[in-house]
Design an enzyme around this catalytic site. Structure first.
Site, PDB file in Angstrom:
ATOM      1  N   HIS A   1      53.175  28.728  -8.654  1.00 59.42           N
ATOM      2  CA  HIS A   1      53.869  29.768  -9.416  1.00 59.42           C
ATOM      3  C   HIS A   1      53.172  31.122  -9.336  1.00 59.42           C
ATOM      4  O   HIS A   1      53.817  32.156  -9.463  1.00 59.42           O
ATOM      5  CB  HIS A   1      53.979  29.334 -10.889  1.00 59.42           C
ATOM      6  CG  HIS A   1      54.682  30.325 -11.755  1.00 59.42           C
ATOM      7  ND1 HIS A   1      56.056  30.475 -11.748  1.00 59.42           N
ATOM      8  CD2 HIS A   1      54.205  31.234 -12.661  1.00 59.42           C
ATOM      9  CE1 HIS A   1      56.395  31.435 -12.594  1.00 59.42           C
ATOM     10  NE2 HIS A   1      55.305  31.906 -13.160  1.00 59.42           N
ATOM     11  N   ASP A   2      51.848  31.124  -9.144  1.00 60.79           N
ATOM     12  CA  ASP A   2      51.104  32.382  -9.183  1.00 60.79           C
ATOM     13  C   ASP A   2      50.016  32.391  -8.117  1.00 60.79           C
ATOM     14  O   ASP A   2      48.826  32.398  -8.419  1.00 60.79           O
ATOM     15  CB  ASP A   2      50.502  32.586 -10.575  1.00 60.79           C
ATOM     16  CG  ASP A   2      50.004  34.021 -10.777  1.00 60.79           C
ATOM     17  OD1 ASP A   2      50.378  34.898  -9.974  1.00 60.79           O
ATOM     18  OD2 ASP A   2      49.246  34.243 -11.737  1.00 60.79           O
ATOM     19  N   ALA A   3      50.437  32.428  -6.855  1.00 61.31           N
ATOM     20  CA  ALA A   3      49.482  32.421  -5.737  1.00 61.31           C
ATOM     21  C   ALA A   3      48.897  33.819  -5.558  1.00 61.31           C
ATOM     22  O   ALA A   3      49.401  34.626  -4.789  1.00 61.31           O
ATOM     23  CB  ALA A   3      50.185  31.969  -4.456  1.00 61.31           C
TER      24      ALA A   3
ATOM     25  N   ASN B   1      43.346  32.967  -7.701  1.00 55.11           N
ATOM     26  CA  ASN B   1      43.604  31.529  -7.694  1.00 55.11           C
ATOM     27  C   ASN B   1      43.285  30.878  -6.356  1.00 55.11           C
ATOM     28  O   ASN B   1      43.713  29.762  -6.070  1.00 55.11           O
ATOM     29  CB  ASN B   1      45.064  31.256  -8.084  1.00 55.11           C
ATOM     30  CG  ASN B   1      45.301  31.522  -9.552  1.00 55.11           C
ATOM     31  OD1 ASN B   1      44.380  31.429 -10.356  1.00 55.11           O
ATOM     32  ND2 ASN B   1      46.529  31.856  -9.913  1.00 55.11           N
TER      33      ASN B   1
ATOM     34  N   ARG C   1      53.954  36.622  -2.782  1.00 54.70           N
ATOM     35  CA  ARG C   1      53.212  36.833  -4.025  1.00 54.70           C
ATOM     36  C   ARG C   1      51.749  37.137  -3.729  1.00 54.70           C
ATOM     37  O   ARG C   1      51.151  38.031  -4.330  1.00 54.70           O
ATOM     38  CB  ARG C   1      53.326  35.599  -4.925  1.00 54.70           C
ATOM     39  CG  ARG C   1      52.432  35.622  -6.177  1.00 54.70           C
ATOM     40  CD  ARG C   1      52.909  36.660  -7.173  1.00 54.70           C
ATOM     41  NE  ARG C   1      52.030  36.754  -8.317  1.00 54.70           N
ATOM     42  CZ  ARG C   1      51.012  37.615  -8.423  1.00 54.70           C
ATOM     43  NH1 ARG C   1      50.742  38.455  -7.428  1.00 54.70           N
ATOM     44  NH2 ARG C   1      50.273  37.644  -9.516  1.00 54.70           N
TER      45      ARG C   1
END
Length: 241
Positions: A168-170, A174, A206
């Site tokens: 969801h949040d690359a 992370n 992203r």
């Protein structure tokens, strides 16, 4: 790994690896419990606070689930209960367990818990710390990555997509790199297994937006467009056809 789920009443539900934790309890998800034992070795600020713990020759990362955005200003750490297995801590634990079984470099899940009161729950997750590692943001603020290292970043993203896992949040925070220059992916809250391929490009986009953002924000940030080309070369060489 032997995963056990345990419901102890009063709204407490646990899932844990019994080779790492013999008897989970609510206090082990409370930072004050570890502070009193002088076992906290550090913390990191993000959406909430992540606590680093040293316990019985293990190094743990404890994260309390927090909401972001405008909703987070109102509900902070409260989530609508739709079932224990559909809770965010349990879903992340199960996904990490799946990726571990596929040989991906992701944090080892130790234990997760939710505490339900009526239609609302709060939750936490403990994972093993990735030894001798730093996130990609920290590294690029200090030094550039080699072409080989960028290829490895691409390989790691491809390995995740080959397992049909959506992140969801690359973003640059992370992605972790250890002392052997191996790549690890972290923070799988709101991530899931998905069918097909149409969503995979959005994961890559992203990360690219994240790199552009940090390049504009930081006075020193060792990243150039050619590095993205290296990353995508690594990705294409490793992605399943």
């Amino acid at each position: 790994m032997a995963t056990i789920r345990r419901d102890i009443g009063a709204g407490h539900h646990f899932i844990f690896d019994d080779t790492l934790v013999k008897q989970p309890h609510a206090e082990m998800f409370n930072p004050e419990f570890w502070q009193q034992q002088n076992k906290i070795t550090g913390q990191a600020k993000g959406r909430g606070t992540t606590i680093f713990i040293e316990h019985e020759n293990q190094r743990w990362v404890l994260r309390h689930f927090m909401r972001g955005g405008l909703v987070g200003k109102i509900l902070s750490d409260q989530y609508l209960f739709l079932g224990v297995e559909r809770s965010r801590p349990f879903e992340e634990f199960r996904l990490l367990e799946h990726m571990q079984s596929q040989g991906l470099r992701v944090p080892v899940p130790v234990a997760a818990r939710i505490h339900r009161r009526g239609l609302i729950y709060r939750g936490d997750l403990i994972t093993l710390n990735i030894p001798d590692s730093q996130d990609l943001h920290h590294i690029l603020c200090n030094q550039p990555l080699s072409e080989e290292a960028w290829h490895k970043v691409g390989h790691a993203l491809a390995a995740m997509h080959n397992c049909q896992v959506y992140h969801h949040d690359a973003n640059v925070r992370n992605i972790m790199i250890d002392s052997d220059e191996e790549i690890w992916l972290i923070d799988f809250d709101r991530c899931s297994k998905r069918q097909g391929d149409s969503w995979k490009q959005s994961n890559l986009d992203r990360l690219l937006r994240s790199l552009h953002k940090e390049k504009a924000k930081n006075p020193v940030f060792h990243w150039e467009e050619k590095h993205w080309t290296w990353c995508m070369d690594g990705y294409r060489n490793a992605v399943s056809r």
